[in-house]
Design a protein around this motif. Structure first.
Motif, PDB file in Angstrom:
ATOM      1  N   SER A 272       0.836  -1.202   0.000  1.00  0.00           N
ATOM      2  CA  SER A 272       0.000   0.000   0.000  1.00  0.00           C
ATOM      3  C   SER A 272       0.871   1.253   0.000  1.00  0.00           C
ATOM      4  CB  SER A 272      -0.956   0.004   1.193  1.00  0.00           C
ATOM      5  OG  SER A 272      -0.241  -0.147   2.401  1.00  0.00           O
ATOM      6  N   GLN A 273       2.105   1.127   0.480  1.00  0.00           N
ATOM      7  CA  GLN A 273       3.074   2.223   0.484  1.00  0.00           C
ATOM      8  C   GLN A 273       4.430   1.640   0.099  1.00  0.00           C
ATOM      9  OE1 GLN A 273       3.343   4.111   4.301  1.00  0.00           O
ATOM     10  NE2 GLN A 273       4.070   6.007   3.432  1.00  0.00           N
ATOM     11  N   ALA A 274       5.184   2.335  -0.736  1.00  0.00           N
ATOM     12  CA  ALA A 274       6.482   1.827  -1.187  1.00  0.00           C
ATOM     13  C   ALA A 274       7.442   1.649  -0.012  1.00  0.00           C
ATOM     14  CB  ALA A 274       7.096   2.776  -2.204  1.00  0.00           C
ATOM     15  N   PRO A 275       8.104   0.499   0.066  1.00  0.00           N
ATOM     16  CA  PRO A 275       9.151   0.335   1.093  1.00  0.00           C
ATOM     17  C   PRO A 275      10.250   1.381   0.885  1.00  0.00           C
ATOM     18  CG  PRO A 275       8.523  -1.788   0.180  1.00  0.00           C
ATOM     19  CD  PRO A 275       7.878  -0.729  -0.682  1.00  0.00           C
ATOM     20  N   PRO A 276      10.859   1.846   1.956  1.00  0.00           N
ATOM     21  CA  PRO A 276      11.875   2.909   1.857  1.00  0.00           C
ATOM     22  C   PRO A 276      13.067   2.531   0.972  1.00  0.00           C
ATOM     23  CG  PRO A 276      11.239   2.545   4.148  1.00  0.00           C
ATOM     24  CD  PRO A 276      10.622   1.443   3.339  1.00  0.00           C
ATOM     25  N   PHE A 277      13.709   3.545   0.451  1.00  0.00           N
ATOM     26  CA  PHE A 277      14.903   3.390  -0.373  1.00  0.00           C
ATOM     27  C   PHE A 277      15.955   2.589   0.393  1.00  0.00           C
ATOM     28  CE2 PHE A 277      19.029   5.167  -1.898  1.00  0.00           C
ATOM     29  CZ  PHE A 277      18.964   4.680  -3.194  1.00  0.00           C
ATOM     30  N   THR A 278      16.533   1.608  -0.238  1.00  0.00           N
ATOM     31  CA  THR A 278      17.572   0.691   0.257  1.00  0.00           C
ATOM     32  C   THR A 278      17.098  -0.240   1.379  1.00  0.00           C
ATOM     33  OG1 THR A 278      18.632   2.143   1.899  1.00  0.00           O
ATOM     34  CG2 THR A 278      19.436   2.296  -0.382  1.00  0.00           C
ATOM     35  N   SER A 279      15.795  -0.255   1.664  1.00  0.00           N
ATOM     36  CA  SER A 279      15.305  -1.185   2.687  1.00  0.00           C
ATOM     37  C   SER A 279      15.404  -2.619   2.183  1.00  0.00           C
ATOM     38  CB  SER A 279      13.859  -0.862   3.072  1.00  0.00           C
ATOM     39  OG  SER A 279      13.011  -0.959   1.947  1.00  0.00           O
ATOM     40  N   ILE A 280      15.593  -3.542   3.110  1.00  0.00           N
ATOM     41  CA  ILE A 280      15.656  -4.961   2.781  1.00  0.00           C
ATOM     42  C   ILE A 280      14.278  -5.562   3.026  1.00  0.00           C
ATOM     43  CG2 ILE A 280      16.718  -7.194   3.308  1.00  0.00           C
ATOM     44  CD1 ILE A 280      18.598  -5.107   2.006  1.00  0.00           C
ATOM     45  N   ILE A 281      13.699  -6.126   1.984  1.00  0.00           N
ATOM     46  CA  ILE A 281      12.371  -6.727   2.052  1.00  0.00           C
ATOM     47  C   ILE A 281      12.540  -8.235   1.990  1.00  0.00           C
ATOM     48  CG2 ILE A 281      10.076  -6.823   1.000  1.00  0.00           C
ATOM     49  CD1 ILE A 281      11.174  -4.185  -0.537  1.00  0.00           C
TER      50      ILE A 281
END
Length: 161
Positions: free
Chosen positions: A147-156
């Motif tokens: 629903s919201q983009a994961p933050p820049f450089t976050s590990i998913i």
């Protein structure tokens, strides 16, 4: 007994969620840059037909001799997917890690990408080690949409099993 019905070929999405047209897929050694540390990739499960890298896409599918195809490796791997202009769509340094029967697929957040290609519906999702409630994402047709983009450089981490 139930059986999972899955698409016959892996599909890759562009950053806007549309099928990746004329994209590039590079596969490399786990935990290393896949472009500078490529590993051998094969077009067949018997590991007899070597795939040249980068693997190209058409309509979101990897293609071999103009036809959608699967590709195979013999070990954990890193992956980088780029669009036809060479812009990075997706990078993961440790995909397909198998641990105790649980498969973990890792991705890296771009800060704008909300759709990520996966093989099946994940049992759990974590961003930077934090569990994500199931109402923050959905699964359909081989993709998880946040629903919201994961933050820049976050590990998913997508966990299956």
């Amino acid at each position: 007994m139930s059986q999972s019905v899955e698409a016959p070929y892996p599909a890759f999405a562009d950053i806007d969620g549309q099928p990746l047209e004329d994209g590039y897929i590079n596969i490399g050694a786990a935990n290393l840059n896949p472009i500078t540390n490529p590993i051998t990739v094969y077009w067949d499960s018997g590991l007899t037909i070597t795939a040249a890298q980068p693997i190209r896409t058409s309509g979101g599918y990897p293609v071999y001799q103009g036809t959608p195809a699967r590709f195979y490796v013999v070990a954990d791997y890193s992956i980088q997917v780029k669009d036809k202009k060479g812009n990075v769509v997706y990078t993961s340094l440790s995909d397909n890690i198998i641990s105790g029967g649980i498969i973990v697929l890792n991705a890296t957040g771009t800060g704008s990408q909300t759709i990520f290609t996966v093989n099946s519906n994940p049992s759990n999702v974590y961003i930077n080690g934090v569990y994500q409630n199931q109402n923050t994402y959905s699964y359909a047709n081989g993709s998880v949409t946040f629903s919201q983009a994961p933050p820049f450089t976050s590990i998913i981490e997508f966990v299956f099993g």
